[in-house]
Design a protein around this motif. Structure first.
Motif, PDB file in Angstrom:
ATOM      1  N   ALA A 142       0.813  -1.216   0.000  1.00 12.50           N
ATOM      2  CA  ALA A 142       0.000   0.000   0.000  1.00 12.50           C
ATOM      3  C   ALA A 142       0.846   1.266   0.000  1.00 12.50           C
ATOM      4  N   LEU A 143       2.033   1.192   0.541  1.00 16.62           N
ATOM      5  CA  LEU A 143       2.862   2.395   0.613  1.00 16.62           C
ATOM      6  C   LEU A 143       4.173   2.147  -0.131  1.00 16.62           C
ATOM      7  N   PRO A 144       4.104   2.155  -1.451  1.00 20.22           N
ATOM      8  CA  PRO A 144       5.295   1.766  -2.213  1.00 20.22           C
ATOM      9  C   PRO A 144       6.497   2.661  -1.944  1.00 20.22           C
ATOM     10  N   LYS A 145       6.274   3.843  -1.437  1.00 22.03           N
ATOM     11  CA  LYS A 145       7.433   4.695  -1.163  1.00 22.03           C
ATOM     12  C   LYS A 145       7.811   4.675   0.301  1.00 22.03           C
ATOM     13  N   GLY A 146       7.357   3.647   0.990  1.00 21.78           N
ATOM     14  CA  GLY A 146       7.712   3.541   2.396  1.00 21.78           C
ATOM     15  C   GLY A 146       6.842   4.464   3.240  1.00 21.78           C
ATOM     16  N   VAL A 147       7.048   4.359   4.518  1.00 25.58           N
ATOM     17  CA  VAL A 147       6.251   5.154   5.439  1.00 25.58           C
ATOM     18  C   VAL A 147       6.465   6.646   5.201  1.00 25.58           C
ATOM     19  N   LEU A 148       7.716   7.007   4.986  1.00 27.48           N
ATOM     20  CA  LEU A 148       8.018   8.417   4.784  1.00 27.48           C
ATOM     21  C   LEU A 148       7.315   8.949   3.541  1.00 27.48           C
ATOM     22  N   GLY A 149       7.387   8.162   2.465  1.00 30.69           N
ATOM     23  CA  GLY A 149       6.720   8.566   1.240  1.00 30.69           C
ATOM     24  C   GLY A 149       5.235   8.760   1.473  1.00 30.69           C
ATOM     25  N   ALA A 150       4.665   7.845   2.280  1.00 30.31           N
ATOM     26  CA  ALA A 150       3.231   7.930   2.528  1.00 30.31           C
ATOM     27  C   ALA A 150       2.898   9.175   3.341  1.00 30.31           C
ATOM     28  N   ILE A 151       3.747   9.445   4.340  1.00 27.81           N
ATOM     29  CA  ILE A 151       3.486  10.634   5.163  1.00 27.81           C
ATOM     30  C   ILE A 151       3.544  11.878   4.287  1.00 27.81           C
ATOM     31  N   GLU A 152       4.598  11.937   3.479  1.00 26.41           N
ATOM     32  CA  GLU A 152       4.749  13.131   2.657  1.00 26.41           C
ATOM     33  C   GLU A 152       3.651  13.221   1.620  1.00 26.41           C
ATOM     34  N   GLY A 153       3.326  12.076   1.024  1.00 29.78           N
ATOM     35  CA  GLY A 153       2.242  12.073   0.050  1.00 29.78           C
ATOM     36  C   GLY A 153       0.941  12.472   0.709  1.00 29.78           C
ATOM     37  N   GLY A 154       0.726  11.936   1.912  1.00 32.18           N
ATOM     38  CA  GLY A 154      -0.506  12.228   2.635  1.00 32.18           C
ATOM     39  C   GLY A 154      -0.602  13.691   2.991  1.00 32.18           C
ATOM     40  N   LEU A 155       0.488  14.235   3.451  1.00 32.02           N
ATOM     41  CA  LEU A 155       0.459  15.654   3.784  1.00 32.02           C
ATOM     42  C   LEU A 155       0.265  16.484   2.528  1.00 32.02           C
ATOM     43  N   GLY A 156       0.869  15.969   1.444  1.00 35.84           N
ATOM     44  CA  GLY A 156       0.654  16.616   0.154  1.00 35.84           C
ATOM     45  C   GLY A 156       1.240  18.005   0.090  1.00 35.84           C
ATOM     46  N   ARG A 157       1.763  18.472   1.183  1.00 29.29           N
ATOM     47  CA  ARG A 157       2.267  19.846   1.175  1.00 29.29           C
ATOM     48  C   ARG A 157       3.644  19.905   0.543  1.00 29.29           C
ATOM     49  N   LEU A 158       4.386  18.851   0.786  1.00 31.20           N
ATOM     50  CA  LEU A 158       5.732  18.855   0.246  1.00 31.20           C
ATOM     51  C   LEU A 158       5.670  18.525  -1.237  1.00 31.20           C
ATOM     52  N   ARG A 159       6.527  19.151  -1.962  1.00 32.64           N
ATOM     53  CA  ARG A 159       6.531  18.884  -3.395  1.00 32.64           C
ATOM     54  C   ARG A 159       6.893  17.436  -3.651  1.00 32.64           C
ATOM     55  N   PRO A 160       6.186  16.774  -4.561  1.00 36.60           N
ATOM     56  CA  PRO A 160       6.515  15.361  -4.784  1.00 36.60           C
ATOM     57  C   PRO A 160       7.939  15.258  -5.320  1.00 36.60           C
ATOM     58  N   ARG A 161       8.742  14.566  -4.558  1.00 32.16           N
ATOM     59  CA  ARG A 161      10.124  14.370  -4.987  1.00 32.16           C
ATOM     60  C   ARG A 161      10.183  13.036  -5.671  1.00 32.16           C
ATOM     61  N   ARG A 162      10.840  12.966  -6.755  1.00 33.23           N
ATOM     62  CA  ARG A 162      10.919  11.679  -7.436  1.00 33.23           C
ATOM     63  C   ARG A 162      11.788  10.733  -6.654  1.00 33.23           C
ATOM     64  N   ARG A 163      11.274   9.576  -6.529  1.00 32.09           N
ATOM     65  CA  ARG A 163      12.082   8.552  -5.896  1.00 32.09           C
ATOM     66  C   ARG A 163      12.982   7.965  -6.957  1.00 32.09           C
ATOM     67  N   PRO A 164      14.210   7.771  -6.614  1.00 32.07           N
ATOM     68  CA  PRO A 164      15.101   7.164  -7.607  1.00 32.07           C
ATOM     69  C   PRO A 164      14.539   5.816  -8.070  1.00 32.07           C
ATOM     70  N   THR A 165      14.683   5.559  -9.340  1.00 26.29           N
ATOM     71  CA  THR A 165      14.136   4.302  -9.832  1.00 26.29           C
ATOM     72  C   THR A 165      14.916   3.129  -9.269  1.00 26.29           C
ATOM     73  N   GLU A 166      14.216   2.043  -9.194  1.00 29.01           N
ATOM     74  CA  GLU A 166      14.819   0.867  -8.582  1.00 29.01           C
ATOM     75  C   GLU A 166      15.863   0.260  -9.490  1.00 29.01           C
ATOM     76  N   GLU A 167      16.764  -0.401  -8.898  1.00 27.62           N
ATOM     77  CA  GLU A 167      17.689  -1.150  -9.711  1.00 27.62           C
ATOM     78  C   GLU A 167      16.900  -2.340 -10.284  1.00 27.62           C
ATOM     79  N   VAL A 168      17.251  -2.729 -11.464  1.00 32.28           N
ATOM     80  CA  VAL A 168      16.377  -3.647 -12.159  1.00 32.28           C
ATOM     81  C   VAL A 168      16.367  -5.031 -11.550  1.00 32.28           C
ATOM     82  N   ARG A 169      17.525  -5.488 -11.201  1.00 30.86           N
ATOM     83  CA  ARG A 169      17.590  -6.816 -10.636  1.00 30.86           C
ATOM     84  C   ARG A 169      18.514  -6.786  -9.440  1.00 30.86           C
ATOM     85  N   ALA A 170      18.088  -7.389  -8.403  1.00 33.03           N
ATOM     86  CA  ALA A 170      18.908  -7.318  -7.194  1.00 33.03           C
ATOM     87  C   ALA A 170      20.241  -7.990  -7.427  1.00 33.03           C
TER      88      ALA A 170
END
Ligand SMILES: Nc1ncnc2c1ncn2[C@@H]1O[C@H](COP(=O)(O)OP(=O)(O)OP(=O)(O)O)[C@@H](O)[C@H]1O
Ligand SMILES: Nc1ncnc2c1ncn2[C@@H]1O[C@H](COP(=O)(O)OP(=O)(O)OP(=O)(O)O)[C@@H](O)[C@H]1O
Ligand SMILES: NC(N)=O
Ligand SMILES: [Mg+2]
Ligand SMILES: [Mg+2]
Lengths: 234, 246, 372, 532, 403
Positions: free
Chosen positions: C344-372
């Motif tokens: 439910a919170l693909p950007k982690g708890v912090l991402g969810a808090i920031e997204g939820g607050l919506g006040r902070l400008r959406p910062r792009r999360r670095p894309t994932e590395e393709v394969r671990a």
């Protein structure tokens, strides 16, 4: 027949397609031209279902396919040669070709001879891994793989990129053959103008996510050519 | 007389029994512009891999500036010597912005400490602006490179190559995915760089090669099939047979 | 100029976190020591101190994983080594107050019949030496390990698994009594630190404040590094290691630098942890512990520093709370929490808090590395 | 007839010893008292009386069912507990009432039991049942008693079965060695015993290396040294076998992960719990069989295997569809989610089955051992090795030779492109994960035969199985096989020298060093595609 | 108003397998006590927490129980390291811990009551038995690599050598926790045991590792009559996960066996089965230890008339309560208790059959007399000595407990 009407597509907030319409008919080659970043690839992605559209309709053989998954579209006879080849790197050439069987009924699961006639190198390298091939060889493999599917609509994104001149000529011949003999609908994105012009039955030109010009193949070398060329220069 | 910048002598490389490079010899002079053509799978990209230290040859010599043996170096070493490369398949740093991609490529300190204490300077900023303009990505400068289209990534790679300001540019298929007009423009660009710098270009677009108007090497099955002007080599029946087609 | 540095280091999320941290470090001690009726039990103080150590450890891991793509499954080893360094000092501090009243040897050595202090215990009677070792030993191990691994271009899961092998091997080694680190029981029964009794509330408050300061320092240092050009190179290494080499960056140096630094931060966290929980034992080396650190970071939000710290505190808090509140079923709750956050919170708890607050400008999360 | 004569002979001989020349009833009264050593003497004496009632008494004693009623000193054979308590008077054979705690057990321990068995051996050396004769001869060999020599001689004379004769000859040799027979005879006995298996030789002859007579000591020493040499040679073979067997366990634990992690790239921390589910399925199946159809017990594993595959596979499919599906493209986060799954599965099993170990039995064909030369090969290890190789072969076939295998590999390499080729990626993903999970379940069936069936089962294997897959080279199933067996064998060669703990540490260090040499594992996937 | 009792046993993680049962038995004892009217006229309330087999967490949870829940006493811990971890907490907050598991000794703390066996109540008698009654001359000491086996083996080694056993007749071998591949070791035991001298294995193998050990033992055909194995960490609970058929005759030494036939035990077992809701569950030695410890605590609280720790600690010494094997266990001044020692043989039904027992009860010896370092130490928590490590040679109370 493929009918695209008023399609819009977004990457997040950015719009890559704004109300694009065009068609591709069986037995014809439709080419899409345009500078870098104008939305050609995005249009093809919309057609094969790689990326959802936010407006408009995509109809194929009379049915709306805009909501279908890529798998179902493939099963309805849409074959795709993506930009950047996307061969399966760890599968052998043979296995890469055999992935095309998935959409075929059991009886038809064999690799058509035309593939090897057109790209003899694939026949020589059947057991080499796709990822080890040279860039151009991979491009040939990507086209061959789509041919194995025996699609009714073939969607090609810059298929000549990185391919040696003699084989480009062969590809041209192959496309002509597929169009006339197999009666395929072909949608071709191409930067190589002469190649596109030689093949096109219809063309459309895109700029900034919109179709800005379209017409029939012969019109590409006529009075409209300068206008057309203008859309392709900076 | 011109001095050889790069010398390949009898280089061979086998992959699982397949000879990708076979006794290849070639000399590129300082400031020379050289086009390399040849069928798919002839070994052009592999040759670049060998020059840059990505692939080790099984045998043969690769000499830089007549004295430095490149076969013992890794990618970072060759880059530091001044060999820059544009890849056939565009590879950029997707999570960085276009501008940052260029900044990271910009000539300058590469050590851990240098980057840790790095500060932006006026000249640096000006150079970035210039490059952005040149590759026509000024508008996209703050976008992550992941969002670029295929062709735009090609341009960004070219920009990064220029930013490095290398002694030798290895350019693998720069014109792929460009419109004809852009292709011609790119040819002009490379010509203007040569003279100062050495350039090796691989391309399948004969119009482009013609425009470069330089010495052409034809590779086939890992070795040199022919060398000379484009007119000369394209008249050779073997070249027509294996490469140009009828 | 200083303003510039400040804005570079302290963005909004960092600011809010540091303010929160500051409030806690002020409010808890006051509530514990100076307010009538002691609304804050000592229990809460040492618990918070422990959480803050975990948070620092998570930040250390985020530095290598979030920014450089090195998924270390052995970071617990560096933490534990730091903890042991401090534990050794605390053992020496006991002096003749041990059960065998031996001035020179810790109890477990007397018991094993050892006659003299092994050489690797020398110097640990001095606090400064132990504190230094708490950083240098993990740093040295990380340096040696990294020097080989990065030079050989061990990457991805291969690196992850050998870091796991490292901590596993250390765990087994520390289990052995012959190693001279107290075997499976580890080091316990500490009395005081720098002359302050560990059982006093003031010492506990002091240690908690020290942990908070270390965490804040660690965060700012990490932030300073990640916002520098070096930080950008690290991201390049994470996303396209080979391409980075072609630009002339010596990838192994960068990795080695950040890995060693991170190990030293983990060592500091461990050194602060030991006196607060009162025991350090080989269990801290167990692979599961190291995996849990990764879990904290993933849960909080990888590549965000503050998120990593938050994730550590959240999971530790959830564990404390759940194990007391529903001791028989808490694993269900914790497991469900992990699943919920990932889906439910693909950007982690912090991402969810920031997204939820919506006040902070959406910062792009670095894309994932393709394969671990 | 013969028996009576024999007993009489022994009785006569024993009568010469005053300490044991007691009446049968006297002896019986002394049976429950004194130290085990005292009572061992009583047992021998009891047997020596030749009283036919002795057999019933000794039999009850050996079974641990002999009780004494303090009220009257009667000896009863008591079976059952609580309300099922039943008693039989050993001497009369009559059933008697026993109240709980009204009797005291006559205690037996191992050494007393051995004495009882030896004593009964005298009574059974001439038993009509050849099997009992053979074991009596073996017992006489293992607990040689010079007093039995006449009995053995008589038995040897009458014996016709060659095998039993050989055993009796050995027993005779051992007995002579123990007696004060002339040196020549005893030296000959050493030669006779030498023919036996090395371990037996060592055990039987070692004490005589310190014999008073130098010739005897030397002969015994020679024989023992030769036996030890043979054993040392065999011990290398034994290490290989142990290593292969450990390897097969590692392979089992890892092979499912070779799919979910190696092929799909999902860091599946719940893998161990899927193994655990397989083991619990076996437990449930065995329980059902024990209650409903005990005669099927030997089939229990074969019945459990497909069920375990199904249960674990279905759970795997559920995990994939419910969770992992949302995470393609963010592979590292599967670590977080599957860790959560693993916590939940562990606790679920703990809540349903309790925190304790559950008993899973070995079917008869998986119990015991056989000898191959000097190798002791246990059946369960052998079957597990066979089972693991069979699973591996099937898996290899599926992945390499079937359409679904091809599609699995295609999907994991490029999910979007596979979809565009018309491959039903969702279905294939679910099947792939389900296959990996199902195989984990099968591993659980096998592991239930050699390890605890407890909620911790999975945790015990998770680190090792990741290690194996990665060491072998992720994505290469052959690599997993090679890694499992090489780690197993290496471990078993180190263990005798370094001990189990240090061996494990050394193996871990070796893995770290080896990866420096081959940064992508033993069977690395090489080529352009991977180093890009 | 209630009196709170803390229960500090792992309900998850590696130790849950052993400790969960102890939590259950405590709940049962508390319930029974409440049915009898509680303590001091107040009902008891159990506070259960889960320290999750995580040692620092034990300290955290102990602190939570004492400081936040204000429990009057805590019953908990299994492993020694968990006990070591909580010791400072109990000392600092001056509370009471009842520790129910057999352990290595070398400890006596004012706030802790040790109701499990010390080495002299388990290991030494068992070895005596093997030496005297089975004539064992050669010893293979196999243990898991942690403090309890290491200490026990150290004591045993000293003891065996003092009894004339030669160096080459003793092998000590350690394995990691959860060791599951016993092929090499069992075959080594087999070789070691076939040297012509009577051989026994003394196993301090812990927890999970036992099942595969015994399975291998059974499969390699090592019978109790040839090479008996005596275990100190294997009880009814561990055997419940095993087919004991091939293991009949192997031994364990404990202070309690479920099979011991006394009215108290029968009552206890019945109550347990009723409480846990199934007849399948067994009882074992640490459960009895909690039974004794709990009853002692109740008695001491009633005697002191308060739950105040200082008063209760003082009242504890000398308290005697019936154990489940027909005797009366009492609390010594060293905070260890008196217990009978039994050696039992494994039966096919998973129970033990007692083959030997000490003539009377034995008091736990906190400081082993067999180790030079501790030979001079004693513990006596009564006034005026009140010391956990009094050195009778120097006449001083060395160590942490003196202020
Ligand atoms: N790692 C490898 N393993 C196996 N074969 C390889 C490997 N690398 C290259 N090859 C083979 O070597 C040959 C040369 O490849 P290379 O990429 O150099 O060709 P190229 O001249 O660049 O072709 P193109 O024009 O198509 O880019 C090809 O046939 C390729 O399949
Ligand atoms: N994944 C993406 N996320 C965000 N923006 C994107 C993404 N892919 C493409 N774009 C943007 O969408 C626009 C159209 O891209 P598209 O790839 O369709 O161009 P194109 O016409 O195929 O160009 P080219 O000739 O270079 O291949 C471009 O401006 C590009 O920057
Ligand atoms: N005390 C124990 N058995 O750990
Ligand atoms: Mg495009
Ligand atoms: Mg190429």
């Amino acid at each position: 027949m493929l009918e695209i009407t008023d399609v819009t597509l977004q990457y997040g907030a950015a719009r890559a397609l704004r109300g694009v319409s065009c068609t591709a008919e069986p037995g014809q080659v439709t080419t899409v031209l345009g500078r870098n970043g104008v939305g050609k690839t995005s249009l093809l992605r919309a057609i094969v279902g790689r990326h959802g559209i936010s407006g408009g309709a995509i109809r194929w053989e009379g049915a709306d396919i805009a909501r279908l998954s890529p798998v179902l579209r493939a099963q309805r006879g849409i074959g795709y040669v993506p930009q950047g080849r996307e061969v399966f790197p760890l599968l052998t050439v043979r296995e890469n070709l055999e992935t095309g069987f998935a959409a075929l009924p059991r009886g038809q699961r064999r690799i058509p001879d035309e593939v090897f006639e057109l790209f003899p190198v694939l026949g020589q390298m059947m057991n080499r891994r796709g990822g080890d091939l040279s860039g151009g060889q991979q491009q040939q493999l990507a086209i061959g793989r789509a041919m194995v599917m025996r699609p009714r609509l073939l969607v090609l994104d810059e298929p000549t990129e990185g391919i040696q001149p003699s084989i480009i000529k062969d590809i041209g011949r192959a496309i002509t053959w597929l169009r006339s003999e197999a009666g395929m609908a072909i949608l071709l994105v191409e930067q190589y103008f002469d190649f596109a012009r030689d093949l096109a039955d219809r063309f459309c030109v895109m700029d900034r996510g919109e179709v800005v010009m379209s017409g029939t193949g012969p019109e590409m070398s006529g009075p409209r050519e300068p206008e057309l060329r203008r859309w392709l220069t900076v | 007389m011109s001095r050889p910048q790069l010398l390949l002598d009898g280089v061979s490389r086998t992959f699982d029994g397949f000879k990708a490079i076979n006794n290849l010899s070639m000399v590129v002079d300082k400031g020379e512009l050289r086009a390399v053509i040849g069928p798919n799978g002839a070994g052009k990209t592999t040759m670049m891999d060998i020059i840059t230290g990505k692939t080790r040859p099984d045998s043969g010599k690769v000499l830089w500036d007549q004295r430095i043996d490149l076969t013992r170096m890794d990618e970072a070493d060759t880059a530091r010597l001044g060999i820059g490369r544009k890849f056939q398949k565009p590879t950029v740093f997707e999570s960085h912005t276009v501008e940052d991609n260029l900044r990271l490529a910009l000539k300058g300190g590469r050590s851990v400490w240098a980057t840790l204490f790095h500060r932006r300077t006026g000249p640096e900023n000006r150079r970035i602006a210039e490059l952005l303009d040149l590759i026509r990505l000024t508008e996209a400068r703050h976008r992550p490179a992941a969002d670029l289209s295929h062709g735009q990534k090609q341009w960004l790679e070219i920009g990064m190559l220029l930013a490095q300001d290398p002694e030798l540019l290895l350019v693998d298929e720069p014109a792929a995915g460009m419109t004809d007009a852009e292709t011609m423009w790119t040819a002009e660009l490379l010509k203007s760089i040569a003279g100062d710098r050495s350039v090796i270009v691989v391309e399948h677009d004969m119009e482009f090669v013609r425009e470069l108007d330089c010495r052409v090497t034809v590779l086939h099955q890992g070795s040199v099939l022919a060398e000379g002007s484009l007119a000369h080599v394209s008249a050779m029946p073997e070249v027509v047979e294996v490469y140009l087609g009828r | 100029m200083t303003r510039l540095i400040a804005t570079r280091l302290i963005d909004r999320r960092m600011g809010i976190f540091l303010i929160g941290l500051f409030i806690i470090t002020v409010a808890l001690p006051i509530g514990n020591l100076w307010i009538e009726g002691r609304p804050v039990p000592s229990y809460a103080v040492s618990l918070m101190g422990k959480y803050l150590c975990y948070a620092l450890l998570a930040v250390a891991l985020d530095l290598v994983w979030g920014y450089c793509g090195i998924l270390s499954l052995g970071h617990g080893a560096f933490f534990a080594l730091g903890g042991y360094a401090m534990g050794m000092h605390l053992m020496r501090e006991i002096g003749t107050r041990g059960v065998y009243a031996n001035a020179n040897l810790p109890d477990f050595m007397v018991f094993l019949g050892w006659q003299e202090l092994p050489w690797f215990w020398w110097g640990f009677d001095m606090f400064w030496f132990a504190a230094l070792m708490a950083m240098l030993v993990p740093g040295f191990l990380a340096f040696v390990f990294g020097w080989f691994a990065f030079r050989s271009r061990v990457t991805g899961v291969y690196l992850s698994i050998i870091t796991q092998a490292l901590t596993y091997a250390l765990m087994l080694a520390f289990f052995r009594n012959e190693m001279g680190f107290g075997g499976n029981n580890g080091l316990t029964d500490f009395k005081d630190i720098l002359g302050f009794p560990l059982q006093s509330d003031r010492t506990r408050v002091g240690l908690m404040v020290a942990s908070a300061v270390a965490l804040a320092g660690g965060l700012l240092l990490a932030r300073w590094i990640t916002t520098s050009r070096l930080g950008q190179v690290l991201v390049c290494v994470r996303d396209a290691e080979s391409r980075t080499r072609f630009l002339g960056y010596r990838v192994e140096h960068y990795k080695l630098f950040i890995f060693t630094l991170s190990a030293m931060m983990a060592g500091v966290a461990g050194a602060l942890y030991t006196p607060q929980v009162g025991i350090i034992n080989p269990g801290e080396f167990s692979p599961a512990n190291s995996i849990e650190i990764v879990i904290w970071v993933a849960l909080g939000g990888r590549g965000t520093l503050v998120g990593a710290a938050l994730g550590a505190i959240l999971v530790a808090l959830a564990k404390t709370y759940f194990t007391g509140w529903m001791p028989e079923y808490w694993l269900f709750a914790l497991g469900a929490l992990f699943i919920f956050v990932t889906i439910a919170l693909p950007k982690g708890v912090l991402g969810a808090i920031e997204g939820g607050l919506g006040r902070l400008r959406p910062r792009r999360r670095p894309t994932e590395e393709v394969r671990a | 007839m013969f028996l009576r004569a024999l007993i009489a002979a022994i009785g006569l001989w024993l009568a010469a010893l005053p300490a044991v020349a007691q009446g049968f009833d006297d002896l019986l009264a002394r049976l429950p008292q004194g130290s085990f050593n005292d009572r061992a003497a009583v047992v021998s004496a009891l047997a020596a009386t030749g009283d036919p009632r002795a057999e019933a008494v000794l039999d009850a004693l050996a079974a641990g069912e002999l009780h004494m009623r303090p009220s009257d000193g009667a000896l009863l054979r008591v079976t059952g507990r609580g309300s099922n308590l039943r008693g039989v008077d050993v001497l009369s054979g009559e059933a008697v009432e026993v109240a709980p705690r009204s009797t005291e057990p006559v205690r037996v321990n191992n050494s007393l039991r051995r004495t009882v068995r030896a004593a009964m051996g005298v009574l059974t050396l001439r038993d009509p049942n050849p099997a009992r004769r053979l074991s009596a001869a073996e017992a006489a060999f293992r607990a040689p008693d010079p007093e039995q020599l006449p009995a053995i001689d008589l038995a040897l004379e009458a014996e016709e079965d060659a095998r039993i004769r050989a055993a009796l000859t050995q027993a005779r040799a051992a007995t002579i060695l123990r007696s004060d027979a002339p040196l020549a005879e005893r030296l000959e006995a050493v030669e006779t015993i030498r023919a036996r298996a090395p371990r037996v030789v060592i055990s039987a002859l070692s004490p005589y290396r310190a014999a008073a007579e130098p010739e005897l000591a030397e002969a015994a020493g020679d024989a023992v040294a030769a036996a030890e040499r043979t054993l040392r040679l065999w011990s290398q073979a034994q290490n290989v076998w142990f290593g292969l067997s450990l390897g097969s366990v590692l392979l089992l634990a890892a092979v499912g992960l070779a799919i979910t992690f190696g092929v799909m790239g999902v860091i599946n921390m719940a893998h161990g719990e899927l193994v655990m589910l397989g083991a619990y399925t076996t437990f449930v199946v065995q329980n059902a069989i024990r209650v409903n159809a005990p005669h099927l017990f030997d089939w229990s594993l074969l019945i459990a295997a497909p069920l375990a595959f199904g249960v674990a596979g279905l759970v795997g499919v559920a995990i994939e569809r419910g969770i992992v599906r949302h995470l393609y493209g963010r592979p590292l986060e599967t670590l977080l989610a599957t860790w959560g799954v693993s916590l939940i599965l562990q606790q679920a099993v703990r809540s349903i089955f309790g925190p304790n170990n559950r008993e899973v039995g070995n079917p008869s064909w998986m119990s015991g051992a056989f000898e191959l030369g000097q190798l002791m090969i246990t059946w369960n290890r052998l079957w597990i090795l066979v089972f693991s190789l069979a699973i591996f072969a099937i898996l290899l076939f599926v992945m390499r030779r079937t359409a679904i295998g091809l599609q699995m590999r295609a999907v994991t390499q490029n999910r979007a492109m596979a979809a565009s080729m018309g491959i039903r990626t969702g279905w294939v993903d679910a099947m792939t994960f389900g296959l990996g999970a199902g195989i984990a379940g099968l591993a659980g069936v096998a592991l239930s035969q050699i390890d605890n069936v407890s909620p911790n089962l999975g945790q015990n294997y998770i680190v090792d199985s990741f290690m194996v897959v990665v060491f072998g080279g992720a994505g290469n199933i052959w690599g997993t096989l090679a890694a499992a067996f090489s780690l197993g064998v290496a471990n078993k060669f180190l263990e005798p020298y370094a001990g189990a703990v240090l061996a494990k540490i050394l193996i871990l260090v070796a893995i770290i060093l080896f990866i420096q040499k081959r940064p992508r594992g033993l069977f690395a996937v090489r080529g352009r595609a991977v180093d890009a | 108003e209630t009196i709170k009792v803390g229960i500090l046993h792992s309900l998850s993680g590696t130790m849950a397998i052993s400790e969960t049962t102890l939590k259950d038995v405590m709940l049962m004892l508390i319930e029974e006590q409440n049915a009898k009217g509680g303590v001091l006229g107040m009902q008891l309330e159990a506070v259960v927490v889960d320290p999750a087999s995580d040692w620092p967490m034990f300290a955290e949870k102990a602190r939570e129980l004492i400081e936040v829940n204000e429990v009057a006493a805590v019953f908990g811990c299994w492993t020694s390291v968990s006990r070591k971890s909580v010791l400072p907490v109990f000392e600092e907050l001056n509370s009471i811990l009842f520790y129910p598991v057999q352990y290595e000794g070398q400890e006596s703390q004012r706030n802790v009551f040790y109701t499990g066996a010390a080495p002299n109540q388990q290991a030494i008698p068992a070895v005596d038995y093997l030496m005297n009654e089975e004539g064992v001359e050669r010893w293979y000491l196999a243990g898991t690599d942690y403090v309890y086996p290491r200490t026990t083996n150290q004591i045993l080694e000293a003891y065996l050598k003092a009894n004339g056993v030669a160096d080459e007749d003793i092998i000590i071998n350690y394995t990691p926790f959860g060791h599951s591949d016993w092929q090499t070791i069992v075959s080594e035991i087999n070789s070691f045991g076939s040297a012509g001298k009577k051989t026994a294995v003394v196993s301090t193998i812990n927890g999970d590792a036992n099942v595969p050990f015994y399975i291998e033992l059974g499969n390699q055909g090592i019978s109790a009559e040839d090479i008996p194995v005596v275990a100190f960490s294997v009880g009814e609970e561990e055997l419940a996960g095993l087919d004991t058929g091939p293991l009949v005759g192997h031994l364990a030494a404990w202070n309690y066996f479920m099979s011991i036939d006394t009215p108290e035990n029968e009552e206890f077992i019945t109550a347990w089965h009723e409480f846990i809701g199934t007849e399948d569950r067994v009882t074992n030695d640490p459960m009895e230890a909690h039974y004794i410890g709990f009853n002692m605590w109740v008695k001491a609280v009633e005697a002191a008339g308060t739950t105040d720790p200082d008063a209760v600690i003082d009242a504890m010494v000398g308290v005697a309560v019936p154990n489940l094997t027909g005797g009366l266990s009492s609390m010594g001044a060293n905070h260890h208790i008196t217990k009978p020692v039994f050696v039992g043989e494994i039966q096919a039904d998973g129970q033990f059959d007692v083959v030997w027992e000490t003539p009377g009860l034995v008091l736990g010896d906190e400081w082993s007399d067999h180790l030079p370092e501790s030979a001079d130490l004693i513990a006596d928590w009564r006034a005026p000595l009140s010391c956990g490590n009094f050195n009778v040679a120097t006449g001083s109370c060395g160590g942490s407990e003196i202020q």
